[in-house]
Design an enzyme around this catalytic site. Structure first.
Site, PDB file in Angstrom:
ATOM      1  N   ASN A 130       2.493 -43.705 -26.653  1.00 32.81           N
ATOM      2  CA  ASN A 130       1.038 -43.510 -26.668  1.00 32.81           C
ATOM      3  C   ASN A 130       0.571 -43.502 -25.218  1.00 32.81           C
ATOM      4  O   ASN A 130       0.517 -44.546 -24.578  1.00 32.81           O
ATOM      5  CB  ASN A 130       0.365 -44.652 -27.445  1.00 32.81           C
TER       6      ASN A 130
ATOM      7  N   SER B  59       3.291 -54.309 -25.470  1.00 36.49           N
ATOM      8  CA  SER B  59       4.088 -54.636 -24.287  1.00 36.49           C
ATOM      9  C   SER B  59       5.595 -54.543 -24.515  1.00 36.49           C
ATOM     10  O   SER B  59       6.363 -55.373 -24.021  1.00 36.49           O
ATOM     11  CB  SER B  59       3.694 -56.014 -23.733  1.00 36.49           C
TER      12      SER B  59
HETATM   13  C1  PEP Z   1      -0.273 -49.194 -27.376  1.00 37.81           C
HETATM   14  O1  PEP Z   1      -1.169 -48.711 -26.719  1.00 37.81           O
HETATM   15  O2  PEP Z   1      -0.118 -48.826 -28.551  1.00 37.81           O
HETATM   16  C2  PEP Z   1       0.580 -50.213 -26.758  1.00 37.81           C
HETATM   17  C3  PEP Z   1       1.414 -50.871 -27.509  1.00 37.81           C
HETATM   18  O3  PEP Z   1       0.440 -50.407 -25.412  1.00 37.81           O
HETATM   19  P1  PEP Z   1       1.413 -51.315 -24.445  1.00 37.81           P
HETATM   20  O4  PEP Z   1       2.821 -50.939 -24.784  1.00 37.81           O
HETATM   21  O5  PEP Z   1       1.009 -50.940 -23.070  1.00 37.81           O
HETATM   22  O6  PEP Z   1       1.130 -52.738 -24.791  1.00 37.81           O
END
Ligand code: PEP
Length: 251
Positions: free
Chosen positions: A11, A214
């Protein structure tokens, strides 16, 4: 009889312009591991067509980050299902916590978006997740159940073939804080049991449930080795080709 798919979905949120997206795809195509894991990328609307054209010969699927619930009309700035399909998109993310939080997307709206996507033969990655205060108050299981029920429980059993779920605890998104593999597994198992109660154990066993929050190369394997975690929805760590590839390899 567990035939559910392993998936890594990127994403990109509001990152990467056209040139940056192109650079990424050039490197990704070159280094893409030979894997059964499905690789999905959700760039900004402005890169969708080019991303589709660039990757169409490769096992990479281009996904949209959003959709409007109406088929067409005077909705300035919005993008319809038919428009997405016209640029090669076959799947859309719905219910991301950033859409819920910053754009006021509530359960009723998300339900309408899911209906419109499925009616137009677009598959859905549906995101659910609790905030930190809900986890601290121990209401996170109830919250997740109600997010599932309100948007997805009036679907037909066969509609579930078009649905992938992403459990994304809001407190772990973009914060560097990850749910432990045990915390994530506990919730993924609960989600699967909740679907089994409503739609039967065959449906529950076949729906892919991704973890998001994350995910990084150094925590991916521990998360993905849990029995009910079928891959990841990855934000920050999907923006850089090498870390994204390491995450794909960790499934
Ligand atoms: C997301 O936006 O769906 C997401 C999980 O972001 P991150 O991996 O940066 O926490």
């Amino acid at each position: 009889m567990n035939q559910r798919k392993k998936i890594i979905a990127a994403n990109w949120k509001m990152y990467k312009d056209l040139a940056e997206a192109n650079d990424f795809f050039t490197f990704l195509i070159d280094k893409l591991p030979d894997t059964n894991t499905e690789v999905l990328i959700a760039p900004a609307f402005t890169s969708l067509w080019n991303a589709f054209e660039t990757t169409r010969e490769y096992p990479i699927e281009i996904v949209a980050q959003n959709i409007h619930q109406e088929e067409k009309g005077a909705y300035t700035g919005e993008v319809s299902a038919a428009m997405l399909k016209s640029v090669g998109v076959q799947r859309v993310i719905i219910g991301h916590s950033e859409r819920r939080e910053y754009f006021g997307e509530d359960d009723a709206l998300l339900k309408a978006k899911v209906k419109t996507a499925l009616k137009n033969e677009l598959k859905v990655i549906f995101c659910i997740g609790e905030k930190l205060e809900q986890r601290k108050a121990n209401t996170h299981f109830d919250l997740i159940k109600s997010q599932l029920q309100s948007a997805l429980f009036d679907l037909n059993k066969s509609d579930w073939e078009q649905i992938v779920l992403a459990y994304e605890p809001v407190w772990a998104i973009g914060t560097g804080e990850t749910a432990s593999p045990e915390q994530a597994q506990e919730m993924h198992q609960f989600i699967r049991e909740t679907i089994a109660e409503a739609f039967g154990s065959d449906t529950a066993a076949s729906v892919s449930i991704l973890y998001g929050g994350s995910v990084k190369p150094d925590n991916a394997q521990a998360l993905f080795s849990q029995p009910d975690i079928d891959g990841g929805l990855v934000g920050g760590a999907s923006l850089e080709v090498d870390s994204f590839i390491d995450i794909i390899k960790a499934v």
